[in-house]
Design an enzyme around this catalytic site. Structure first.
Site, PDB file in Angstrom:
ATOM      1  N   HIS A 261      43.917  38.780  30.244  1.00 24.52           N
ATOM      2  CA  HIS A 261      43.033  39.448  29.577  1.00 24.52           C
ATOM      3  C   HIS A 261      43.598  39.944  28.100  1.00 24.52           C
ATOM      4  O   HIS A 261      44.605  40.353  28.224  1.00 24.52           O
ATOM      5  CB  HIS A 261      42.329  40.816  30.394  1.00 24.52           C
ATOM      6  CG  HIS A 261      41.150  41.193  29.902  1.00 24.52           C
ATOM      7  ND1 HIS A 261      41.158  42.236  28.983  1.00 24.52           N
ATOM      8  CD2 HIS A 261      39.763  41.272  30.378  1.00 24.52           C
ATOM      9  CE1 HIS A 261      40.108  42.670  28.723  1.00 24.52           C
ATOM     10  NE2 HIS A 261      39.058  42.198  29.610  1.00 24.52           N
ATOM     11  N   GLU A 315      36.108  37.977  35.623  1.00 22.95           N
ATOM     12  CA  GLU A 315      35.374  36.783  35.895  1.00 22.95           C
ATOM     13  C   GLU A 315      35.894  36.075  37.230  1.00 22.95           C
ATOM     14  O   GLU A 315      35.173  35.437  37.652  1.00 22.95           O
ATOM     15  CB  GLU A 315      35.567  35.831  34.848  1.00 22.95           C
ATOM     16  CG  GLU A 315      34.934  36.181  33.595  1.00 22.95           C
ATOM     17  CD  GLU A 315      35.557  37.178  32.678  1.00 22.95           C
ATOM     18  OE1 GLU A 315      36.530  37.538  32.891  1.00 22.95           O
ATOM     19  OE2 GLU A 315      34.657  37.724  31.658  1.00 22.95           O
TER      20      GLU A 315
END
Length: 380
Positions: A261, A315
């Site tokens: 991320h 996700e």
């Protein structure tokens, strides 16, 4: 004013002052309006959190009941919107269909009365209420079937799943899905939210703002990344193949979808919550074959890449949960959009409080004093 050093992607360049969302990527802390995301996920709901983010405070029972009734009242869409969606190609991506449909809403409701609180509230309610209806409608229309009409006796999340699957969901499924939407509702100044603020700074209508943000969210480096996790798990195939697959991908210098991320240097706090929800679904409805593969992959990635601060992100588990809920992978990002509309609208309202149109500068890297060459004298 001196030109600052160039920062690709505006990385670490503050572009707004905001009181909507706080993130500490080093510790994995995420707050909506100062309330930890873990507390909201345990105690709140998507619509209550939407109210919190957009209007800045948790609602009273009366205000919340009014808000929910407004959402129910505005779920249905104009038949001409539906007719337009029928003309979309069945092979088109649902995110493109959603962007076009949201933009079309502006033709029916846009008045740009940004100084009118009633218009702003009605616009917010319409967008939150109608986007799920349009996402579900396109799922059925592209198959040549009529859309499923919303049911006023179901709450926001249960109705969304009902319109998607034409089946009233189990209470646990609705609860898990509600938490998924809550976790996707806001995440500071990401690409799509920045797009919303830039568009909003021009004083255009909220439908154009959300349409622009939907277009930004659809890219594979942003919201579209969640569609790649299930195909990856399918490619791995078995728990035994996890480590050989990972070794091959790393040797080829390829990314492992659902990991890493831009902000978090630890495991995404939203991924922790979603992992627990995936476990609940597996315990209640039977273990999805992908779930064991996902667990083993996360363990292997942490062993291989933990020293590089690469961990599971939102996700990774959201796609797994949506699959367990019977949702096709190309609807993952549109569902993300229906949730993130909350954050976009919250930032739109905040932008208008002290608006100044965005106009960043650039560092020119071209030539100067180039003469014009007539077309007959140009080479080639």
């Amino acid at each position: 004013m001196a030109v600052c050093d160039y920062s690709p992607g505006l990385e670490n360049v503050p572009a707004a002052r905001s009181s909507i969302c706080f993130i500490d990527g080093k510790t994995g802390q995420l707050e909506y309006r100062g309330i930890p995301i873990t507390e909201l996920a345990q105690k709140s709901s998507f619509l209550e959190t939407a109210y919190l983010l957009i209007w800045g405070n948790l609602p009273s029972q009366k205000d919340f009941d009014t808000f929910k009734q407004e959402i129910i009242h505005h779920r249905r869409t104009k038949y001409r919107i539906r007719d337009a969606m029928e003309c979309f190609p069945a092979s088109g991506h649902p995110m493109d269909a959603l962007q076009a449909s949201v933009a079309a809403l502006g033709l029916f409701y846009s008045q740009r009365k940004l100084d009118d609180p009633a218009y702003m509230r009605e616009s917010i309610v319409r967008l939150l209420a109608k986007l799920p209806t349009m996402v579900a409608a396109f799922r059925h229309l592209r198959k040549g079937n009529d859309p499923i009409k919303p049911r006023d006796d179901l709450d926001h999340t249960a109705n969304f799943l009902y319109m998607l699957n034409e089946q009233e969901p189990h209470p646990l499924q609705a609860q898990v899905f509600d938490t998924c939407l809550l976790l996707h509702a806001e995440h500071s100044l990401n690409a799509s939210t920045f797009s919303a603020r830039v568009t909003g700074s021009t004083l255009t209508d909220p439908y154009a703002i959300v349409a622009s943000a939907v277009g930004t969210l659809g890219g594979p480096l942003h919201g579209g990344a969640n569609e790649t996790v299930i195909p990856m798990l399918n490619e791995i195939g078995t728990v035994e193949n996890v480590r050989p697959y990972l070794d091959q991908k790393l040797a080829q210098g390829e990314k492992i979808m659902g990991f890493g991320h831009r902000i978090y240097r630890v495991k995404d706090p939203r991924a922790k919550i979603l992992q627990g929800l995936a476990e609940q679904l597996s315990e209640t409805f039977g273990c999805d074959r992908y779930y064991g593969i996902a667990q083993e992959l996360e363990k292997a990635v942490e062993e291989r890449l933990g020293d590089r601060k690469i961990y599971a992100n939102i996700e990774f588990y959201s796609g797994l949960i949506y699959r367990q809920l019977g949702i096709p992978s190309d609807l993952f990002t549109p569902i993300f959009a229906t949730a993130r509309t909350v954050g976009w609208l919250a930032h739109w309202k905040e932008q208008l409080e002290a608006n100044r149109i965005y106009r960043p500068t650039q560092i020119y890297a071209g030539q100067h004093d180039q003469g014009y060459i007539p077309v007959v004298e140009r080479a080639g």
